[in-house]
Write a protein that holds these residues in place. Structure first.
Motif: not given
Ligand SMILES: [Zn+2]
Length: 289
Positions: A252-259
């Motif tokens: 999903n190009p509009d998604a963001m991942y945070v660790m």
């Protein structure tokens, strides 16, 4: 700071809590993966006095180095197994009080009316005690407070807090009386703690209900501005939270991942522009939201 998708604004703040709050606020929906680092940050540690004070006899016999190793250990027989597990279950799954950090996180999410779901790999009672909405939680790895047939004969789990307390109270020399060992009502095999091992896990009707809720949530927000947020996820079971979160973010190009993790686990290059690492103390990053 690395280049970020223009859809997202990443605040260049000294406070990682500010950065995270802003990201959750920008998201249409947040998918939250909670690993073992979260309860540990809330004081529910598997090492130190909490472990040593409750299991001195087992530590002396087996030289366990932490409560997780002990929880998964092979014991002599069911009588010894339940002597350990009844104490473990009472401590972590039944009597463990509400955590301040979990309470704060629940209030933050609810008071701001965020759309969120939680994929949880902890078997403890932390989310339950902090009054998280059961419809928003998927307890993937089972629940310490529940029991399953050790032969996995039926997709049913059982809860009997009184029996757990009785096993803690009536055990002697690291053994519970034979007649207290819980038995499967269907096949008569001993019951064990509801958990996933190499042999599998009993996934009951509630587990399947939670799984459906979780996937319905993912489907509903598929392709939208989604924040995939993992908190305190370790390295033992990356295929449950971390790798699916990477995959969902990439798809999903509009998604963001945070660790959120103090350990610098690798985040793959293919997530460049879609990843944020918050390596502060979880108690502060979440506690100051
Ligand atoms: Zn059975």
């Amino acid at each position: 700071m690395e280049k970020i998708s223009p859809l997202w604004k990443v605040e260049d703040s000294d406070s990682q809590a500010d950065t995270l709050r802003s990201l959750i606020d920008q998201a249409d929906a947040t998918v939250i993966g909670v690993g073992a680092g979260m309860p540990a940050a809330d004081g529910f540690s598997y090492v130190g006095p909490r472990f040593e004070d409750n299991f001195a006899d087992f530590i002396e016999k087996y030289h366990f180095y932490d409560m997780l190793q002990a929880f998964l250990a092979k014991f002599e027989d069911w009588s010894e197994y339940w002597a350990f597990e009844s104490r473990f279950v009472l401590l972590n799954g039944i009597d463990q009080p509400e955590g301040k950090l979990y309470h704060h996180f629940q209030q933050f999410l609810e008071n701001n009316h965020y759309e969120y779901t939680i994929l949880n790999t902890n078997g403890d009672n932390t989310l339950e005690k902090a009054h998280f909405d059961k419809d928003r939680v998927f307890n993937y790895q089972g629940q310490f407070s529940r029991m399953q047939c050790s032969k996995f004969c039926t997709p049913v789990t059982y809860r009997d807090d009184d029996l757990i307390r009785k096993m803690v109270r009536d055990q002697r020399n690291m053994r519970v009386p034979e007649d207290l060992i819980p038995r499967c009502p269907n096949c008569g095999a001993p019951l064990e703690v509801n958990k996933r091992t190499d042999q599998g896990m009993v996934e009951d009707a509630e587990w399947h209900r939670e799984e459906k809720n979780y996937h319905d949530f993912l489907d509903k927000w598929n392709g939208k501005k989604v924040l995939n947020l993992e908190i305190g996820v370790g390295h033992t079971t990356p295929w449950i939270i971390r790798e699916p979160f990477w995959k969902m973010t990439k798809a999903n190009p509009d998604a963001m991942y945070v660790m959120v993790n103090q350990k610098d686990y690798l985040i793959p290059d293919y997530l460049d522009g879609q990843k944020v690492r918050l390596n502060g103390d979880i108690a502060q990053v979440i506690g100051q939201l």
